[in-house]
Structures are given as structure tokens and as C-alpha cells.
Design an enzyme around this catalytic site. Structure first.
Site, short mmCIF file in Angstrom:
data_model
loop_
_atom_site.label_atom_id
_atom_site.label_comp_id
_atom_site.label_asym_id
_atom_site.label_seq_id
_atom_site.Cartn_x
_atom_site.Cartn_y
_atom_site.Cartn_z
N LYS A 294 -14.70 14.32 28.37
CA LYS A 294 -15.93 14.78 27.44
C LYS A 294 -16.96 15.74 27.93
CE LYS A 294 -18.59 11.37 25.83
NZ LYS A 294 -20.15 11.43 25.95
N SER A 295 -17.34 15.40 28.85
CA SER A 295 -18.22 16.21 29.45
C SER A 295 -17.93 17.70 29.96
CB SER A 295 -18.68 15.97 31.01
OG SER A 295 -19.12 14.38 31.09
N ASP B 52 -20.80 5.74 33.46
CA ASP B 52 -20.39 5.43 31.93
C ASP B 52 -19.40 4.21 31.99
OD1 ASP B 52 -22.00 7.44 30.80
OD2 ASP B 52 -20.31 8.93 30.94
N ARG C 261 -18.70 2.90 23.90
CA ARG C 261 -17.71 2.05 25.16
C ARG C 261 -18.04 0.64 25.05
NH1 ARG C 261 -16.57 6.83 27.76
NH2 ARG C 261 -18.40 8.35 27.91
C1 S3P Z 1 -23.05 13.46 30.95
C2 S3P Z 1 -23.74 12.76 31.92
C3 S3P Z 1 -23.92 11.51 31.70
C4 S3P Z 1 -23.29 10.63 31.11
C5 S3P Z 1 -22.67 11.25 29.75
C6 S3P Z 1 -22.39 12.44 29.99
C7 S3P Z 1 -22.64 14.94 31.05
O1 S3P Z 1 -25.35 11.08 31.56
O2 S3P Z 1 -23.75 9.19 30.94
O3 S3P Z 1 -21.69 10.55 29.10
O4 S3P Z 1 -21.86 15.43 30.49
O5 S3P Z 1 -23.33 15.63 31.68
P1 S3P Z 1 -26.65 11.25 32.44
O6 S3P Z 1 -26.49 12.67 33.15
O7 S3P Z 1 -28.09 11.32 31.57
O8 S3P Z 1 -26.69 9.91 33.20
#
Ligand code: S3P
Length: 796
Positions: free
Chosen positions: A349-350, A648, A739
Site C-alpha cells: 500500500k505505501s 501496522d 486491520r
Molecule cells: C505509512 C506510514 C505509517 C503506517 C501507514 C502507512 C506510509 O503511518 O501506519 O499505514 O505509507 O507512510 P505513520 O508513519 O504515521 O506511523
């Protein structure tokens, strides 16, 4: 159920003494039937020139009386519903006025209508009601409530009536300055009692909206059929006209007289819509003449995506609002729950979010493979389309992005809608704070509750003008463009109070346009996909320990991106296999970026059996096949340094902890409280519902694991099992959090009774196809779709 028997279970007390319906066509007769079935009026009368309809309605007990002239039946009515063609409204108002003058009805009798245009209905009433002393304000009756139910059917006339015609359909009411509250309330109650939802709109706006969404398509359909019919070889034309022609022109089979009247009744709004349409037609014509492939693909792709997007909005599926949820997982206890096989998990996803962002801002064309077609990443995709970027796909995870360069984004015509996605909103805020134009970012109910000051405050330090317009620093975010501000952003040196990749990425992205250097120092390592992708697109990034810096003013060069499988999604299957005896599961080519592998480290500390093979790279990101076998897990104290690297994955790690022997303690994880839900509170609630002893702390959770390690072994088929239940059964709600839903689905593998998880539409935000894949490897999740897929209806 026979439609004409529909009865709203909620109603019963009559709202009116006597309702008089003028016109027993489809809408008038259906409303009469719905009023009758729901006992909304003590008496029901109607006026229609078609004598057989009146006779049939009286004979069938629908009407108490009926006639072909208003004066014969209207006496004593406290509601009149005008359900005749728009052009006849003035004559009807004249009859109603006469009934008021001769005392048959009172001057404050409520009058409403069901006509497709509203401005001309009001104008007709104004023509007539100029000189009645009581109950008249600004030349209009106080009881007049113009309305329009957006419902209809293929067939017309009295015999086609259906009392369920309005259920789950919208009714637009257009209150006037003269309209009294009591009349408004009663007309609203009437429609709600027959199953409709009521919205208010100003009359002119109503006519313009309907001109675009209903009248124009009908006009085009009639016109296209006429165009083909006028060809010399029209027979051949029709013979070979395929499904597209039939679909497009289906609505040209409706009643010509009705449409003739509507086109005149709404003349000016239709001409405006038609002029706008002609401009669009000229534009697409020119793109074809110029063979402008990128622009044409952009237009077609945008239209296709917009259509899907509007579908989401109408159906209230999670892309627009996760508060409208009704799908559930129903999972029965499974005696043979070994998890086996080799599967591929959907894309990260990221990285999918970032592929769209970087591809759009780059110079050149970027090809993406493995893109995650989940709600969150689709929200980012739609946002860049809204800002004028041509993106082809997604087609089986493949995208082609025609980058517009660092200065090529265009303002979106509407607020940019980020659905449930925090990553989209926070990263985009960084990009948009640096653009010349103003923007508004908004999300669904869940996203609009998440903290945004964490990015807005440092962006302001860079000179951004950004307002979080929600309560307590939450979205919608209003961002003022640099053109108005008068100068570019300035680089800053920012010490991040929390280890958040979203804050880091937001500031680094803003820094690409800022004057000077932008540096962020994180208290602990967080995921570094932004840094890696910047390098891959040829942008220099300096990383010194936990301090990352970029110089503003550079450019990105397009490059191809292969998105690896998402380790966060893989985590559900890793825990599923670990807690189910007799399991051996391989997950192919999963991203194992060291800033993401906290889940593997934590599971290994819990004595899970995990091996990584076929280690290689896809683009900038390391990947491996992950094989996990069942094992006897033990409780641990989770090292705080691993928290940002598994941020996550804690919901499903809590499930693993509950199945482990002994206590697991998590500390230093306050961030979990501001994810898609408060994951500490919500998981603790769910665990307790399923009989697990756990204690919530300010920054973590203590879970008393139920694993025993000396369970009896059972043999099922060729496999041995010793998976005694750990969880009881029960009802869990997802709290709009994908989740949470998936974690409790995994828990069901060790449950003694059925587990029902409500609100699982949200799973699509990160893992479309989760239940199907889970069932492929040995789980048995039944998906109950609820009634989330009701489509809105359409009518003139
Ligand atoms: C993400 C960063 C995380 C994660 C999110 C995706 C990203 O959040 O929890 O699902 O893609 O940069 P945080 O960086 O705020 O912890």
C-alpha cells in the site's frame, strides 16, 4: 413481496385528514397506494381525466372518492399533491385557488408536487396566487412545498403503480421563503414514511442539476436515434448497431410528450447544459483530429474512474463513507484449520501510493506493475486524475502514468476526496502546500477524525497557509496556493516528535519545492519508501543516521516501478499459519524492506518458525519468499525499538500473543491510538469479547496468552493437530478499521464458537480479495454482503 403490499413498519398514525392527488399516472397512483398501505391519511381522493383509472381505484378500495374535476372532491383536504405534467400546473393552481376562495379548502392547505422541474412550477404558482388575503406570503401560499421524487419506472399509468416505488430513493424538496415549517415537516414526513430519503435544494440548483444529469442524457439519446434513423441506409445502421447503441439509447423509449414538455419547462438550464456539452464535444473532436493520445487517454480514463467514483458515493461504500457499513464475516469454528499452500499477497500500500505521486510529478512516462487496487491507493490515483494527470489503468495492477513534471498539476475542480486514507491525505498535503493553486482535502468520517496538526504545524513553519477546518485539528484541510501567498515555501530543519513515515514524507515532499534545504530528524527509524523512491526517480536525498534532507528545486525523472507484495497484508497469513497446527504456508516475493520487518522479528522472538528464501530486489526494494510453519508461540516483552517497524501489524500480533504461552507486553506504542481506529482500545475490547484477559495501558497492551504447549494431539486425515480453542465466539465490530476486521478473522482459527465481524467493507482499503485468499489456504470465511449495494434510482 408483492410491491403493492409494501407497508412501512415504522409508521402508523395518519399524517393527514384528507389527501387529494391530482393525476393518477405512475407517480401519483404509486404515492396514493403507498399512502393507503401506510395509513398516512384518513381519507384519500383523486382527480384524473381518465375515468377508468378513477373507477378502478375506487373499486379496488384505494380511493374514497374520485372525479375529473378538482371542485368535486377537494373539500376538506389538508394536502394536495400535484402529479400531472409540468405544463398543466398553472391550470391546476387556478383550480386550487378557486377552492380556497369558495372555502372548500383552507388557505393554508399544504400543496406539493412531484414534477421534474421546479422553477417553472413556482413561477406558475406566482402567476395565480397574487391576491388571496390569508395564508399568502410574497404571492405564494404558505403551504406550498415544491418537491421531486427521483423515482420512476419503465411502465406508466395507474396500473403500473407500485407502493414500493419510493423506497431507498431520494426526494428533493425546494422550500421557498414563503413555505411554513409545519408544511415542510409534514411533506418530509410523508416521503420518509413511504421509504424515501429527503434532501433540500434551492429550485434553480435543482433544475440545473436535473438538466445535466437527466434531461441532457435523454435529449442526447433521442437525438442520436434520430441521427441514425435519418441516414439513407438507416436499416443497415440499425441492423448492425450493437449493445453500445442499445445501452446509450435505452431511455429514448420513454414518453415523447413528457420529454417535450420537460425540455420547454426547463429551457434555460437545458440550453446551458447543452452549450457546455457542445464545448466538450468540440474538445474531444479536436483531440481525435490532433491524434493527441495522452490527452484522449486522460479524458477517457478520468471519465471511467469518475463513473466508478460516483458509484461509490451513491452506494455509500467505504470509498466515500465508512460509517455506512453492513457487510460481515461469519466464521464458524473449523476443526481442520491447517493453513497450507503458496500464495501471492497483493501489492504494498505505501509503495502504491508513492508510485502514483512520484509518477505524476516526474517528467516522462512511468509504468507501474503490482499496484494495489485497494480503496486507499485508488483514492490517491483519483486525486491525481482530479489534478489533470493522465493515468491509464489500473489493469491487473498495471498503470501507465503520464507525468506532468514538478509544475504541471492543475487545481482540482472539487475538494480532493481521500476516502479512508491517512497516507494519501498527509503526503498530498505536503505536495499541495507547495502548489500555486488553492486546494481542499477531505476524507470519510473516520479519516476526518484523525490528527492532521502533526503535518499542518511543521508545514506552517515552512510558510504554508493551511487550515484544518475540522474540529480539533482534523480535516477537511484548506490549503492556500503560493500564488496568493506570494512566495515559495522555505526549507526547515524539523525534529519530529514521533517516528512517523507520513510526517517525514509530507515534509520531504513539500521540501522538493522549498527554497533551500528541508531536513527531518526522526526519533526512531520509520519506513523509508519515500527516500528510496526519490533516489529511484533521480532526486538526491541525503540520509545521515535518522536525519534526512532534500534540496528544493530539483526534478524527478520517470522510471518503472514494480510494487512488491505488502508485508503488512502478509502478516495476517503469517500469524494464521503460526497459530494453526499442521500449517505450512509460503508467501511469494513479499517486500522485506528492513524498515518494515518488525513483524518478522517480533514473531521470531515469540518462537515462530519463519524462513526467508529467494531473496532478491524488485526495483529499490528487497523481497523474499516467506515460509511460516505452525509453532508453539511464547509471550514476550516487545522491544520498543521494533514498534515503528511493525506499526501496522500490532492488531494481528495481539492475536498471536493471545495464542502464545504466557504474557506479552507492548509499550511505547501510543501511535496505535491514532490509526484508522484506536487500535489499543478496539483490539482490547474485541479480545475481551472473545474471552481473553488483557489490560490496556496508556501506550500499549498486556495480553495474557492462552497457549498451553501440552495440548492433546489430534490426527485429521494425514495431519496432526493440537490446536485447542483459545477464543470463545462473539460479535466484533471493525470500527471502520480494515486491520481490526482481518485480525479477528485470523482469531477465528482458534475459536470455539462462531465469530461474526461486522463492518468488513473496510477490508478493501488495503486487501481486496482477503476472504477469498484466506479460504484458498484453509480458512472458512463466509461473507455476508448486507444491503450495502443499493443503487440510487433515476427518473426525469
Ligand atoms: C505509512 C506510514 C505509517 C503506517 C501507514 C502507512 C506510509 O503511518 O501506519 O499505514 O505509507 O507512510 P505513520 O508513519 O504515521 O506511523
Amino acid at each position: 413481496m408483492s410491491p403493492s403490499n409494501y407497508k412501512n413498519p415504522l409508521t402508523s398514525k395518519p399524517l393527514f385528514e384528507q389527501v387529494c392527488i391530482i393525476g393518477l399516472g405512475l407517480i401519483g397512483a404509486s404515492l396514493a397506494q403507498a399512502i393507503k398501505n401506510n395509513s398516512l391519511s384518513k381519507r384519500l381522493v383523486a382527480v384524473d381525466r381518465h375515468q377508468p383509472s378513477i373507477e378502478a381505484a375506487i373499486e379496488q378500495g384505494l380511493l374514497d372518492a374520485g372525479a375529473d374535476a378538482l371542485s368535486q372532491v377537494v373539500s376538506g383536504s389538508d394536502l394536495i399533491v400535484i402529479a400531472i405534467p409540468v405544463q398543466a400546473a398553472e391550470a391546476v393552481f387556478t383550480d386550487i385557488k378557486a377552492a380556497m376562495q369558495n372555502g372548500q379548502i383552507s388557505n393554508d392547505c399544504i400543496i406539493t408536487d412531484v414534477c421534474s422541474t421546479k422553477v417553472n412550477i413556482i413561477a406558475a404558482a406566482k402567476q395565480v396566487f397574487t391576491d388571496l388575503p390569508n395564508g399568502i406570503t410574497n404571492g405564494l401560499p404558505n403551504g406550498l412545498v415544491p418537491a421531486h421524487p427521483i423515482a420512476g419506472g419503465e411502465n406508466s399509468g395507474y396500473h403500473a403503480r407500485r407502493s414500493d416505488l419510493f423506497i431507498n430513493h431520494r426526494v428533493i424538496i425546494c422550500p421557498l421563503a414563503s413555505t411554513e415549517d409545519r408544511a415542510l415537516r409534514k411533506v418530509r414526513a410523508l416521503w420518509e414514511s413511504v421509504g424515501a430519503s429527503v434532501i433540500s435544494m434551492e429550485a434553480q440548483h435543482h433544475d440545473s442539476v436535473l438538466a445535466h444529469t437527466s434531461h441532457l442524457p435523454h435529449l442526447l439519446a433521442y437525438n442520436l436515434v434520430d441521427q441514425l434513423a435519418s441516414h439513407d441506409d438507416n436499416l443497415n445502421m440499425f441492423r448492425y448497431a450493437a449493445g453500445g447503441f442499445r445501452d446509450f439509447t435505452r431511455i429514448a423509449a420513454s414518453d415523447p410528450k413528457m420529454w417535450h414538455d420537460i425540455f420547454f419547462a426547463n429551457q434555460s438550464a437545458i440550453i446551458d447544459a447543452l452549450d457546455e456539452y457542445s464545448d466538450y464535444l468540440q474538445n474531444i473532436r479536436q483531440l481525435i483530429i490532433d491524434k493527441d493520445s495522452t490527452a484522449l487517454m486522460g479524458l477517457l480514463g478520468r471519465a471511467q474512474a469518475a463513473r466508478r467514483h460516483f458509484g461509490h458515493m451513491l452506494a455509500s461504500t467505504p470509498y466515500t463513507d465508512t460509517s455506512a457499513m453492513s457487510a460481515s464475516y461469519i466464521i464458524s469454528p473449523n476443526t481442520n484449520n491447517a493453513i497450507n499452500g503458496t500464495i501471492t499477497i497483493p501489492g504494498d500500500k505505501s509503495i502504491s501510493h508513492r508510485s502514483i505521486m512520484f509518477g505524476s510529478l516526474a517528467e516522462g512516462v512511468t509504468h507501474v506493475t503490482g499496484f494495489l487496487e485497494g480503496e486507499d491507493a485508488l483514492a490517491t490515483l483519483q486525486a491525481f486524475r482530479d489534478m489533470g494527470v493522465t493515468i491509464e489503468g489500473p489493469d491487473n495492477g498495471k498503470l501507465t502514468i503520464h507525468g506532468v513534471g514538478m509544475h504541471g498539476l492543475k487545481p482540482s475542480k472539487t475538494p480532493i476526496y481521500m476516502g479512508n486514507s491517512g497516507t494519501s491525505m498527509r503526503l498530498l498535503a505536503g505536495i499541495l502546500a507547495a502548489q500555486e493553486f488553492d486546494s481542499v482535502l477531505t476524507g470519510d468520517t473516520s479519516l476526518n477524525k484523525r490528527p492532521m496538526e502533526r503535518i499542518a504545524a511543521p508545514l506552517r513553519e515552512m510558510g504554508a497557509v493551511i487550515q484544518s477546518t475540522g474540529t480539533s485539528g482534523t480535516s477537511p484541510l484548506s490549503i492556500t496556493g503560493r500564488e496568493k501567498v506570494g512566495k515559495p515555501l522555505q526549507g526547515i530543519d524539523y525534529d519530529m516528535p514521533v517516528a512517523s513515515a507520513q510526517i517525514k514524507s509530507c515534509l520531504l515532499l513539500a521540501g522538493l519545492w522549498a527554497e533551500g534545504t528541508t531536513s527531518v530528524t526522526q526519533p526512531e527509524v520509520s519506513r523509508d519508501h519515500t527516500e528510496r523512491m526519490l533516489s529511484a526517480f533521480g532526486y538526491e536525498v541525503s540520509v545521515e543516521g535518522n536525519r534526512i534532507s532534500v534540496e528544493g528545486g530539483g526534478k524527478l525523472t520517470a522510471g518503472d516501478i514494480a510494487v512488491p507484495a505488502d508485508i503488512s497484508s502478509a502478516a495476517f497469513f503469517m500469524v494464521a499459519a503460526a497459530i494453526s497446527q499442521g500449517s505450512e504456508l509460503t508467501l511469494t516475493q513479499v517486500g522485506i524492506n528492513p524498515t518494515r520487518t518488525g513483524v518478522i522479528d517480533i514473531l521470531k522472538l515469540m518462537q515462530a518458525d519463519i524462513t526467508l528464501t529467494n531473496k532478491t530486489y524488485v526495483g529499490e526494494e528487497p523481497v523474499a519468499d516467506i515460509t511460516i510453519r505452525s509453532s508453539n508461540l511464547v509471550g514476550i516483552k516487545i522491544p520498543e525499538s521494533l514498534v515503528p517497524l511493525a506499526i501496522d501489524e500490532f492488531p494481528v500480533l495481539f492475536i498471536a500473543a493471545a495464542c502464545a504461552k504466557g504474557r506479552t507486553t507492548l509499550t511505547g506504542a501510543k501511535e496505535l491510538r491514532v490509526k484508522e481506529s484506536d487500535r489499543i482500545a478496539v483490539m482490547a475490547d474485541g479480545l475481551q469479547t472473545l474471552g481473553i484477559d488483557c489490560t490496556v495501558t496508556e501506550d500499549g497492551l498486556i495480553i495474557e496468552g492462552q497457549g498451553t504447549h501440552n495440548q492433546p494431539t489430534k490426527v485429521i486425515g494425514s495431519q496432526t493437530h493440537n490446536d485447542e480453542p483459545v477464543f470463545s465466539g462473539g460479535h466484533i465490530t471493525s470500527h471502520h478499521d480494515h486491520r481490526i476486521a482481518m485480525s479477528f478473522a485470523v482469531a477465528s482459527l482458534r475459536a470455539s464458537e462462531q465469530i461474526v465481524i461486522e463492518g468488513v467493507e473496510t477490508v478493501n482499503t488495503s486487501f481486496p480479495g482477503f476472504a477469498e485468499l484466506a479460504n484458498e489456504v484453509g480458512m472458512s470465511i463466509e461473507v455476508d454482503k448486507g444491503d450495502a449495494n443499493n443503487e440510487a434510482g433515476d427518473k426525469a
